[in-house]
Design a protein around this motif. Structure first.
Motif, PDB file in Angstrom:
ATOM      1  N   PHE A  38       0.927  -1.147   0.165  1.00 35.04           N
ATOM      2  CA  PHE A  38       0.105  -0.013   0.091  1.00 35.04           C
ATOM      3  C   PHE A  38       0.958   1.163  -0.333  1.00 35.04           C
ATOM      4  N   VAL A  61      -8.101  -0.067  -0.478  1.00 34.83           N
ATOM      5  CA  VAL A  61      -7.257   0.568   0.390  1.00 34.83           C
ATOM      6  C   VAL A  61      -5.954   1.070  -0.306  1.00 34.83           C
ATOM      7  N   TYR A  62      -5.638   0.225  -1.448  1.00 34.38           N
ATOM      8  CA  TYR A  62      -4.594   0.683  -2.350  1.00 34.38           C
ATOM      9  C   TYR A  62      -4.765   1.867  -3.150  1.00 34.38           C
ATOM     10  N   ARG A 102     -11.705  -5.099  -1.256  1.00 32.41           N
ATOM     11  CA  ARG A 102     -11.491  -4.234  -0.032  1.00 32.41           C
ATOM     12  C   ARG A 102      -9.858  -3.809  -0.089  1.00 32.41           C
ATOM     13  N   LEU A 118     -13.015   4.059  -1.420  1.00 36.30           N
ATOM     14  CA  LEU A 118     -13.078   3.187  -0.149  1.00 36.30           C
ATOM     15  C   LEU A 118     -14.454   2.698   0.007  1.00 36.30           C
TER      16      LEU A 118
END
Length: 401
Positions: free
Chosen positions: A14, A134-135, A130, A259
């Motif tokens: 990430f 986040v990435y 998910r 998100l």
């Protein structure tokens, strides 16, 4: 290695995302200064914004070759070092260096664009959408910070430093990533006996739909990132500093959109609701800029929500539709090569149309039409109609979260 340290090292995927957009999004807010200083017209400025995308298109299909030879972790590490050097040098090496350096920046970023989503699918196989959310939040966060700091740094020093400073970020990220290059690279899960050998992605209709969605959402994103400040100054009388804030708002709401969208992408074969939900806001935003440019901050918010959600949807679709490690890598390369080749036409076409017509009306109509096409592709490509036998078995519930 302790479990906590292993999870921390895994999460560095990430952190890499932080460095994948600042070298690009820092350009838009200071593009008028670059043009004035180097005597570049609108079309040339558009080409400068497009050059990294052309590099994406050329480099992306080749990334899987480097990955196979050196390993994904090491390929990403080298790309970060190249990104750092090219970002720091390109503003200080004359006009030729600016063009060459920008192309090298794009090629370096392409490695991360292709490989990091594949690494995330491997490491977070039970929660792909998910983890992709986040990435992309990290991507958007890095892009947003670069957008809002570009003008203040240029005011304090000059536009050259506002571009070069992001090479330092790439160095820091490379240091964080280094432990992954020292450990043995995890092996992809072996192919199950009943898994059908994959057909070349270039011969799969579904792969072309994934590629089309990737390209269309990227086209609108890079139009906004490169030209929103100029559009607002020209049509809405917005100050240069305010346009940087608006671009920051666009990126922040992209983070929120990214998100929020994964819960609509959970179904194994039907992501239609997610793709259409992600596609509609950018259409609304472009029509808003056309019809009510004085409400630019509103369209930045709406467009940002759509762009963040659209990027998550596109990257998640690559991971969901890819069957196995190598096919996912090839699909990622194909979608980003062809997709970014399409996106590369965006800033140049916008600059040409605006210069030819003397205004932004025709340009915004054309790009709103492309956004409507994205909605259509999302509807058609949102359902995977391939037979069940061509899908990989679901990841076990014990996969990394």
């Amino acid at each position: 290695m302790t479990r906590e340290r292993s999870a921390l090292i895994t999460a560095t995927a990430f952190v890499v995302a932080l460095s994948l957009r600042p070298a690009l999004t820092a350009v838009g807010p200071v593009l008028p200064r670059i043009g004035q200083d180097l005597q570049l017209g609108e079309a040339a400025q558009g080409l400068l914004g497009t050059l990294p995308l052309l590099a994406f298109a050329v480099a992306s299909p080749l990334v899987h070759l480097a990955s196979r030879r050196f390993g994904m972790e090491r390929a990403v590490f080298v790309s970060l070092l190249v990104l750092a050097a090219s970002s720091a040098l390109r503003p200080y090496t004359g006009q030729a260096g600016l063009w060459i350096g920008t192309a090298v920046v794009g090629a370096a970023i392409a490695v991360g664009n292709v490989l990091v989503p594949v690494i995330i699918k491997r490491d977070y196989s039970a929660h792909v959408s998910r983890a992709t959310g986040v990435y992309t939040a990290f991507i958007t966060g890095g892009a947003a910070v670069a957008s809002i700091l570009a003008v203040p740094i240029a005011d304090a020093v000059d536009w050259r430093l506002s571009l070069a400073v992001w090479g330092g970020l790439a160095v820091l990220v490379a240091i964080v990533w280094l432990p992954r290059t020292l450990a043995p690279e995890p092996m992809p899960a072996p192919r199950t006996e009943d898994e059908t050998p994959p057909v070349s992605v270039w011969r799969q209709p579904m792969a072309w739909l994934v590629t089309g969605f990737m390209g269309l959402q990227s086209t609108s994103f890079y139009l906004v990132v490169n030209w929103l400040p100029t559009i607002e100054i020209t049509t809405g009388g917005v100050s240069e500093r305010s346009t940087g804030v608006h671009l920051f708002v666009f990126q922040v709401f992209g983070l929120i959109g990214g998100l929020s969208i994964p819960f609509l992408l959970k179904h194994p074969t039907n992501q239609r609701a997610g793709l259409m939900t992600a596609s509609t806001p950018i259409l609304i935003a472009l029509l808003g800029l056309l019809l009510a440019p004085h409400l630019a901050i509103v369209w930045a918010v709406i467009g940002g929500l759509g762009q963040g959600a659209g990027l998550v949807a596109a990257l998640s679709l690559i991971s969901i539709r890819g069957r196995g490690h190598h096919e996912t890598t090839q699909l990622s390369g194909m979608a980003q090569a062809v997709g970014y080749a399409l996106a590369a036409s965006g800033p140049v076409l916008a600059g040409y149309l605006t210069q030819a017509t003397g205004g932004w009306t025709v340009t915004l109509i054309v790009f709103a039409t492309l956004a409507a096409l994205q909605v259509t592709v999302g509807f058609v490509g949102g359902v995977d109609r391939r037979t069940p036998s061509t899908h990989q078995k679901p990841a076990p519930s014990g996969a990394a979260a």
